[in-house]
Design a protein around this motif. Structure first.
Motif, PDB file in Angstrom:
ATOM      1  N   GLY A  21     -53.497 -23.214 -30.741  1.00 45.76           N
ATOM      2  CA  GLY A  21     -52.660 -24.268 -31.655  1.00 45.76           C
ATOM      3  C   GLY A  21     -51.609 -24.827 -31.002  1.00 45.76           C
ATOM      4  O   GLY A  21     -50.801 -25.671 -31.457  1.00 45.76           O
ATOM      5  N   GLY A  22     -51.547 -24.564 -29.726  1.00 45.20           N
ATOM      6  CA  GLY A  22     -50.525 -25.230 -28.983  1.00 45.20           C
ATOM      7  C   GLY A  22     -50.718 -26.265 -28.218  1.00 45.20           C
ATOM      8  O   GLY A  22     -52.332 -26.640 -28.263  1.00 45.20           O
ATOM      9  N   MET A  23     -50.121 -26.811 -27.138  1.00 47.36           N
ATOM     10  CA  MET A  23     -50.422 -27.848 -26.179  1.00 47.36           C
ATOM     11  C   MET A  23     -51.097 -27.131 -25.210  1.00 47.36           C
ATOM     12  O   MET A  23     -50.361 -26.479 -24.386  1.00 47.36           O
ATOM     13  N   GLN A  24     -52.130 -27.678 -24.503  1.00 48.64           N
ATOM     14  CA  GLN A  24     -52.644 -27.241 -23.173  1.00 48.64           C
ATOM     15  C   GLN A  24     -51.631 -27.355 -22.325  1.00 48.64           C
ATOM     16  O   GLN A  24     -51.198 -28.433 -21.941  1.00 48.64           O
ATOM     17  N   THR A  25     -51.618 -26.368 -21.472  1.00 48.87           N
ATOM     18  CA  THR A  25     -50.824 -26.596 -20.250  1.00 48.87           C
ATOM     19  C   THR A  25     -51.468 -26.212 -18.825  1.00 48.87           C
ATOM     20  O   THR A  25     -52.181 -25.280 -18.913  1.00 48.87           O
ATOM     21  N   SER A  26     -51.131 -26.755 -17.743  1.00 43.85           N
ATOM     22  CA  SER A  26     -51.820 -26.586 -16.601  1.00 43.85           C
ATOM     23  C   SER A  26     -50.833 -27.002 -15.316  1.00 43.85           C
ATOM     24  O   SER A  26     -50.055 -28.016 -15.403  1.00 43.85           O
ATOM     25  N   PHE A  27     -50.553 -26.059 -14.685  1.00 42.54           N
ATOM     26  CA  PHE A  27     -49.570 -26.212 -13.323  1.00 42.54           C
ATOM     27  C   PHE A  27     -49.827 -25.197 -12.178  1.00 42.54           C
ATOM     28  O   PHE A  27     -50.683 -24.334 -12.383  1.00 42.54           O
ATOM     29  N   HIS A  28     -49.348 -25.500 -11.028  1.00 37.89           N
ATOM     30  CA  HIS A  28     -49.232 -24.628  -9.954  1.00 37.89           C
ATOM     31  C   HIS A  28     -47.815 -24.082  -9.878  1.00 37.89           C
ATOM     32  O   HIS A  28     -46.874 -24.604  -9.816  1.00 37.89           O
ATOM     33  N   ALA A  29     -47.797 -22.882  -9.306  1.00 32.12           N
ATOM     34  CA  ALA A  29     -46.485 -22.122  -8.877  1.00 32.12           C
ATOM     35  C   ALA A  29     -46.191 -23.017  -7.657  1.00 32.12           C
ATOM     36  O   ALA A  29     -46.989 -23.085  -6.786  1.00 32.12           O
ATOM     37  N   ASP A  30     -45.023 -22.525  -7.325  1.00 36.15           N
ATOM     38  CA  ASP A  30     -44.276 -23.088  -6.169  1.00 36.15           C
ATOM     39  C   ASP A  30     -44.420 -22.308  -4.996  1.00 36.15           C
ATOM     40  O   ASP A  30     -44.448 -22.540  -3.946  1.00 36.15           O
ATOM     41  N   VAL A  31     -44.191 -21.013  -5.279  1.00 33.98           N
ATOM     42  CA  VAL A  31     -44.131 -19.842  -4.413  1.00 33.98           C
ATOM     43  C   VAL A  31     -45.111 -18.802  -4.782  1.00 33.98           C
ATOM     44  O   VAL A  31     -45.135 -18.435  -6.109  1.00 33.98           O
ATOM     45  N   LEU A  32     -46.183 -18.517  -3.986  1.00 32.24           N
ATOM     46  CA  LEU A  32     -47.326 -17.863  -4.269  1.00 32.24           C
ATOM     47  C   LEU A  32     -47.006 -16.260  -3.812  1.00 32.24           C
ATOM     48  O   LEU A  32     -46.848 -16.190  -2.556  1.00 32.24           O
ATOM     49  N   LEU A  33     -47.304 -15.410  -4.352  1.00 29.39           N
ATOM     50  CA  LEU A  33     -46.809 -13.956  -3.928  1.00 29.39           C
ATOM     51  C   LEU A  33     -48.033 -12.979  -3.941  1.00 29.39           C
ATOM     52  O   LEU A  33     -49.073 -13.229  -4.399  1.00 29.39           O
ATOM     53  N   LYS A  34     -48.015 -11.872  -2.954  1.00 27.24           N
ATOM     54  CA  LYS A  34     -48.928 -10.977  -2.795  1.00 27.24           C
ATOM     55  C   LYS A  34     -48.261  -9.528  -2.923  1.00 27.24           C
ATOM     56  O   LYS A  34     -47.172  -9.411  -2.929  1.00 27.24           O
ATOM     57  N   ASP A  35     -48.975  -8.453  -2.953  1.00 28.86           N
ATOM     58  CA  ASP A  35     -48.452  -7.318  -3.101  1.00 28.86           C
ATOM     59  C   ASP A  35     -47.668  -6.829  -2.134  1.00 28.86           C
ATOM     60  O   ASP A  35     -48.067  -6.994  -0.607  1.00 28.86           O
ATOM     61  N   GLY A  36     -46.402  -6.286  -2.323  1.00 28.87           N
ATOM     62  CA  GLY A  36     -45.605  -5.878  -1.123  1.00 28.87           C
ATOM     63  C   GLY A  36     -44.658  -6.778  -1.012  1.00 28.87           C
ATOM     64  O   GLY A  36     -43.581  -6.551  -0.168  1.00 28.87           O
ATOM     65  N   ASP A  37     -44.739  -8.143  -1.027  1.00 29.11           N
ATOM     66  CA  ASP A  37     -43.582  -9.058  -0.942  1.00 29.11           C
ATOM     67  C   ASP A  37     -42.195  -8.808  -1.490  1.00 29.11           C
ATOM     68  O   ASP A  37     -42.271  -8.050  -2.490  1.00 29.11           O
ATOM     69  N   GLU A  38     -41.290  -8.991  -0.632  1.00 33.61           N
ATOM     70  CA  GLU A  38     -39.960  -8.698  -1.067  1.00 33.61           C
ATOM     71  C   GLU A  38     -39.204 -10.092  -1.492  1.00 33.61           C
ATOM     72  O   GLU A  38     -39.123 -11.025  -0.313  1.00 33.61           O
ATOM     73  N   LEU A  39     -38.431 -10.349  -2.267  1.00 31.76           N
ATOM     74  CA  LEU A  39     -37.803 -11.488  -2.620  1.00 31.76           C
ATOM     75  C   LEU A  39     -36.418 -11.189  -2.763  1.00 31.76           C
ATOM     76  O   LEU A  39     -35.914 -10.318  -3.253  1.00 31.76           O
ATOM     77  N   ASP A  40     -35.459 -12.017  -2.216  1.00 26.45           N
ATOM     78  CA  ASP A  40     -33.990 -11.896  -2.290  1.00 26.45           C
ATOM     79  C   ASP A  40     -33.667 -13.042  -3.262  1.00 26.45           C
ATOM     80  O   ASP A  40     -33.475 -14.216  -2.773  1.00 26.45           O
ATOM     81  N   LEU A  41     -33.297 -12.462  -4.381  1.00 29.93           N
ATOM     82  CA  LEU A  41     -32.978 -13.646  -5.457  1.00 29.93           C
ATOM     83  C   LEU A  41     -31.692 -12.986  -6.178  1.00 29.93           C
ATOM     84  O   LEU A  41     -31.784 -11.712  -6.604  1.00 29.93           O
ATOM     85  N   ILE A  42     -30.633 -13.669  -6.328  1.00 26.29           N
ATOM     86  CA  ILE A  42     -29.429 -13.705  -7.280  1.00 26.29           C
ATOM     87  C   ILE A  42     -28.801 -12.348  -6.652  1.00 26.29           C
ATOM     88  O   ILE A  42     -28.088 -11.691  -7.691  1.00 26.29           O
ATOM     89  N   GLY A  43     -28.964 -12.014  -5.434  1.00 22.74           N
ATOM     90  CA  GLY A  43     -28.156 -10.829  -5.004  1.00 22.74           C
ATOM     91  C   GLY A  43     -28.874  -9.566  -5.263  1.00 22.74           C
ATOM     92  O   GLY A  43     -28.236  -8.347  -5.052  1.00 22.74           O
ATOM     93  N   PHE A  44     -30.156  -9.392  -5.481  1.00 21.28           N
ATOM     94  CA  PHE A  44     -30.853  -8.198  -5.651  1.00 21.28           C
ATOM     95  C   PHE A  44     -32.197  -8.427  -4.824  1.00 21.28           C
ATOM     96  O   PHE A  44     -32.641  -9.514  -4.607  1.00 21.28           O
ATOM     97  N   CYS A  45     -32.808  -7.299  -4.388  1.00 18.95           N
ATOM     98  CA  CYS A  45     -34.135  -7.244  -3.670  1.00 18.95           C
ATOM     99  C   CYS A  45     -35.039  -6.990  -4.719  1.00 18.95           C
ATOM    100  O   CYS A  45     -35.035  -6.047  -5.306  1.00 18.95           O
TER     101      CYS A  45
END
Length: 213
Positions: A101-125
């Protein structure tokens, strides 16, 4: 004392947990699974005085992603998701955005992740844990320094995600929970995509999937 703060916003038709995770000193934030109400999230960020730096998606179902593009445009930030899940994000049929009942949405992510990746975001790992089962590209985000995991629809309090929707697999979700998520420390706090918070230790004792061990 920890600098991480977690604000839970329950949004949308199926009561999805959107998490605003922020550093208490810098007020930088990440938005996890922004559900369907960008206006509410914008107001809540303003109320808390926080500045989003990224959107993290645990998987591609409509109830977790509908506000992602609006937030990307408003804050000029990137969307992170599993490389396996990007096809679902881009397909309104797979993510079921048009069938509820909602509006259909489709987009692509900017950053594609895989198992074991580590991200450094907002001061946390943040560690990416691939947990296929609810969908083929489901992931959990584990922050070891804070002993928290954002589990999406993989693990709930005394339950787990359904597997009868597109790309779901009951055998995979059992394997993901028992051989990946349950290997986290028992005192790890679990923030699920729906329902109440829990801990790994509690789920190892009380979750029905534990009987598969």
């Amino acid at each position: 004392m920890s600098d991480m703060r977690v604000k839970t916003c329950v949004l949308g038709a199926v009561s999805t947990n959107c998490f605003l995770v922020y550093h208490d000193t810098t007020k930088e934030a990440v938005i996890i699974d922004p559900a369907d109400n960008a206006h509410y999230i914008l107001n809540k960020c303003s109320e808390l005085g926080i500045s989003p730096r990224a959107v993290l998606l645990t998987h591609g179902h409509f109830d977790h992603i509908m506000a992602a593009e609006d937030l990307r445009r408003t804050f000029h930030i990137k969307i992170y998701a599993s490389e396996t899940e990007d096809a679902m994000l881009a397909d309104g049929g797979l993510n079921m955005s048009g069938s509820w009942g909602g509006m259909q949405t489709s987009f692509h992510a900017d950053v594609l992740l895989k198992d074991g990746d580590e991200l450094d975001l907002i001061g946390f790992c943040w560690k990416v844990i691939e947990t296929p089962g609810h969908t083929s590209g489901s992931v959990c985000y584990y922050v070891p320094g804070e002993e928290v995991v954002f589990a999406g629809d993989t693990l709930f309090c005394e339950s787990y995600g359904r597997t009868d929707l597109p790309t779901g697999s009951s055998s995979q979700i059992v394997d993901s929970i028992i051989n990946k998520v349950f290997h986290l420390p028992d005192d790890t706090m679990v923030y699920p995509g729906h329902g109440e918070t829990t801990t790994i230790g509690h789920e190892k004792q009380s979750n029905p999937i534990a009987f598969y061990r």
